[in-house]
Design a protein around this motif. Structure first.
Motif, PDB file in Angstrom:
ATOM      1  N   ARG A  93      35.461  23.805  29.221  1.00 41.03           N
ATOM      2  CA  ARG A  93      35.762  22.614  28.421  1.00 41.03           C
ATOM      3  C   ARG A  93      36.468  23.003  27.135  1.00 41.03           C
ATOM      4  NH1 ARG A  93      29.536  20.576  28.815  1.00 41.03           N
ATOM      5  NH2 ARG A  93      29.448  20.323  31.089  1.00 41.03           N
ATOM      6  N   TYR A  94      36.262  24.253  26.704  1.00 41.63           N
ATOM      7  CA  TYR A  94      36.835  24.728  25.453  1.00 41.63           C
ATOM      8  C   TYR A  94      37.978  25.717  25.675  1.00 41.63           C
ATOM      9  CZ  TYR A  94      32.383  22.832  23.817  1.00 41.63           C
ATOM     10  OH  TYR A  94      31.314  22.008  23.570  1.00 41.63           O
ATOM     11  N   ILE A  95      37.868  26.539  26.713  1.00 39.43           N
ATOM     12  CA  ILE A  95      38.947  27.468  27.073  1.00 39.43           C
ATOM     13  C   ILE A  95      39.543  26.959  28.377  1.00 39.43           C
ATOM     14  CG2 ILE A  95      39.554  29.855  27.632  1.00 39.43           C
ATOM     15  CD1 ILE A  95      37.065  30.747  26.098  1.00 39.43           C
ATOM     16  N   LYS A  96      40.699  26.364  28.306  1.00 39.20           N
ATOM     17  CA  LYS A  96      41.297  25.701  29.464  1.00 39.20           C
ATOM     18  C   LYS A  96      41.994  26.717  30.375  1.00 39.20           C
ATOM     19  CE  LYS A  96      40.186  21.627  27.876  1.00 39.20           C
ATOM     20  NZ  LYS A  96      39.116  20.836  28.520  1.00 39.20           N
ATOM     21  N   PRO A  97      41.565  26.829  31.628  1.00 40.25           N
ATOM     22  CA  PRO A  97      42.194  27.800  32.532  1.00 40.25           C
ATOM     23  C   PRO A  97      43.488  27.265  33.129  1.00 40.25           C
ATOM     24  CG  PRO A  97      40.441  26.653  33.681  1.00 40.25           C
ATOM     25  CD  PRO A  97      40.437  26.126  32.264  1.00 40.25           C
ATOM     26  N   ASP A  98      44.423  28.177  33.348  1.00 39.23           N
ATOM     27  CA  ASP A  98      45.638  27.832  34.101  1.00 39.23           C
ATOM     28  C   ASP A  98      45.379  27.949  35.599  1.00 39.23           C
ATOM     29  OD1 ASP A  98      47.586  27.618  31.809  1.00 39.23           O
ATOM     30  OD2 ASP A  98      46.886  29.675  31.505  1.00 39.23           O
ATOM     31  N   HIS A  99      44.510  28.910  35.961  1.00 42.59           N
ATOM     32  CA  HIS A  99      44.195  29.152  37.368  1.00 42.59           C
ATOM     33  C   HIS A  99      42.699  29.407  37.507  1.00 42.59           C
ATOM     34  CE1 HIS A  99      48.519  29.670  38.124  1.00 42.59           C
ATOM     35  NE2 HIS A  99      48.529  30.397  37.024  1.00 42.59           N
ATOM     36  N   VAL A 100      42.132  28.983  38.614  1.00 42.73           N
ATOM     37  CA  VAL A 100      40.720  29.218  38.920  1.00 42.73           C
ATOM     38  C   VAL A 100      40.619  29.917  40.267  1.00 42.73           C
ATOM     39  CG1 VAL A 100      38.478  28.137  39.379  1.00 42.73           C
ATOM     40  CG2 VAL A 100      39.971  27.203  37.591  1.00 42.73           C
ATOM     41  N   HIS A 101      39.820  30.993  40.317  1.00 50.36           N
ATOM     42  CA  HIS A 101      39.617  31.761  41.543  1.00 50.36           C
ATOM     43  C   HIS A 101      38.129  31.761  41.873  1.00 50.36           C
ATOM     44  CE1 HIS A 101      43.673  33.501  40.770  1.00 50.36           C
ATOM     45  NE2 HIS A 101      43.249  33.478  39.511  1.00 50.36           N
ATOM     46  N   VAL A 102      37.790  31.426  43.096  1.00 47.22           N
ATOM     47  CA  VAL A 102      36.399  31.431  43.532  1.00 47.22           C
ATOM     48  C   VAL A 102      36.124  32.733  44.278  1.00 47.22           C
ATOM     49  CG1 VAL A 102      34.618  30.233  44.838  1.00 47.22           C
ATOM     50  CG2 VAL A 102      36.461  28.924  43.768  1.00 47.22           C
ATOM     51  N   PHE A 103      35.181  33.522  43.745  1.00 52.67           N
ATOM     52  CA  PHE A 103      34.792  34.786  44.365  1.00 52.67           C
ATOM     53  C   PHE A 103      33.556  34.580  45.225  1.00 52.67           C
ATOM     54  CE2 PHE A 103      36.252  39.096  42.654  1.00 52.67           C
ATOM     55  CZ  PHE A 103      37.557  38.668  42.501  1.00 52.67           C
ATOM     56  N   VAL A 104      33.622  35.019  46.477  1.00 55.18           N
ATOM     57  CA  VAL A 104      32.459  35.016  47.358  1.00 55.18           C
ATOM     58  C   VAL A 104      32.522  36.275  48.213  1.00 55.18           C
ATOM     59  CG1 VAL A 104      31.259  33.828  49.233  1.00 55.18           C
ATOM     60  CG2 VAL A 104      32.370  32.485  47.452  1.00 55.18           C
ATOM     61  N   ASN A 105      31.424  37.027  48.231  1.00 56.23           N
ATOM     62  CA  ASN A 105      31.319  38.213  49.081  1.00 56.23           C
ATOM     63  C   ASN A 105      32.468  39.191  48.836  1.00 56.23           C
ATOM     64  OD1 ASN A 105      29.978  39.762  51.017  1.00 56.23           O
ATOM     65  ND2 ASN A 105      31.189  38.925  52.704  1.00 56.23           N
ATOM     66  N   GLY A 106      32.833  39.378  47.558  1.00 50.61           N
ATOM     67  CA  GLY A 106      33.830  40.384  47.211  1.00 50.61           C
ATOM     68  C   GLY A 106      35.264  40.019  47.488  1.00 50.61           C
ATOM     69  N   LYS A 107      35.512  38.735  47.777  1.00 52.09           N
ATOM     70  CA  LYS A 107      36.876  38.289  48.055  1.00 52.09           C
ATOM     71  C   LYS A 107      37.156  36.994  47.302  1.00 52.09           C
ATOM     72  CE  LYS A 107      36.958  39.995  52.855  1.00 52.09           C
ATOM     73  NZ  LYS A 107      37.153  39.572  54.276  1.00 52.09           N
ATOM     74  N   VAL A 108      38.448  36.680  47.172  1.00 49.94           N
ATOM     75  CA  VAL A 108      38.835  35.382  46.639  1.00 49.94           C
ATOM     76  C   VAL A 108      38.781  34.382  47.789  1.00 49.94           C
ATOM     77  CG1 VAL A 108      40.647  34.020  45.542  1.00 49.94           C
ATOM     78  CG2 VAL A 108      40.297  36.408  44.856  1.00 49.94           C
TER      79      VAL A 108
END
Length: 254
Positions: free
Chosen positions: A212-227
């Motif tokens: 909410r305070y640091i606005k991301p340009d990109h979001v990556h979801v990590f699961v089990n060592g991978k994107v």
């Protein structure tokens, strides 16, 4: 413009049960002045990525590459990575008894730049940065992280970020343990560092509240060592509503 590139990164760690793979082929490109948020459940490899970039000896790079402006980061020592422009804000900053914050900061700045900063200019920079982070001036004479609260430790990490002026900052769960006021102050420090330089930020977090305070340009979801998935800021909003269950179910089926 600087570029931090991670290509097909595989990382493992030695445990009592033998070698344990953690990262299983990570690809990520971070440019100057971009903010990438890495989100995911516990044990997904987020902190492993942070410490691998920084050069923690616990983690073994089995294959893949990390480059900074075309230079091989994996061939650099930890101090060489720092001088090249990489910075890690740790989730659990360590205490350094006997070393004051003021001495630590000036020594670090001298090591990064290759020469000591001019005293008068440096003192002004430190005071301004501390004022911005709502840090009392006596803080400078305390020993590094010794007896610090969680919020004080995180503010000290961001104080280093503002003064050392790296090319890329990896923030490993900087929001953990912060109340609302401290979270806002820390976030403002990161935004200020990015506004004053071309800083690229890799922000690792479980929760969307810091976004909410640091606005991301990109979001990556990590699961089990991978994107497992990547997208824009709207992906973080979806994670807030849905959680990580569907990713975990897919990983279990795989």
């Amino acid at each position: 413009m600087s570029v931090l590139e991670i290509r097909d990164l595989h990382v493992s760690v030695e445990t009592d049960q033998g070698t344990k793979p953690i990262l299983r082929g990570v690809d990520l490109t971070l440019n100057s002045n971009e903010t990438h948020a890495i989100m995911g459940p516990n044990g997904s490899g987020k902190s492993t990525l942070a410490y691998t970039i920084a050069g923690h000896p616990k983690y073994t790079v089995d294959s893949g590459s990390i480059t900074l402006d075309g230079e091989d980061v994996l061939e650099m020592s930890v101090d060489e990575r720092a001088r090249a422009g990489l910075f890690l804000a740790m989730q659990y900053p360590v205490e350094i008894p006997g070393v004051t914050v003021s001495n630590f900061l000036r020594t670090a700045k001298t090591a990064i730049d290759g020469e000591a900063p001019a005293i008068r200019t440096w003192i002004k920079e430190v005071r301004t940065a501390m004022d911005n982070l709502r840090m009392d001036k006596v803080f400078a004479e305390r020993n590094v992280n010794e007896g610090f609260s969680g919020g004080e430790k995180k503010r000290h990490e961001i104080l280093q970020l503002e003064l050392l002026k790296p090319k890329f900052a990896v923030l490993d769960e900087t929001d953990s343990g912060l109340d609302v006021d401290a979270l806002k102050i820390v976030s403002e420090g990161v935004n200020r560092a990015q506004e004053n330089t071309d800083l690229g930020v890799l922000l690792i977090t479980h929760y969307t509240r810091i976004l909410r305070y640091i606005k991301p340009d990109h979001v990556h979801v990590f699961v089990n060592g991978k994107v497992a998935e990547q997208g824009g800021p709207e992906l973080a909003d979806r994670l807030e509503d849905e959680g990580y269950d569907r990713y975990l179910q897919t990983a279990d089926q795989a």
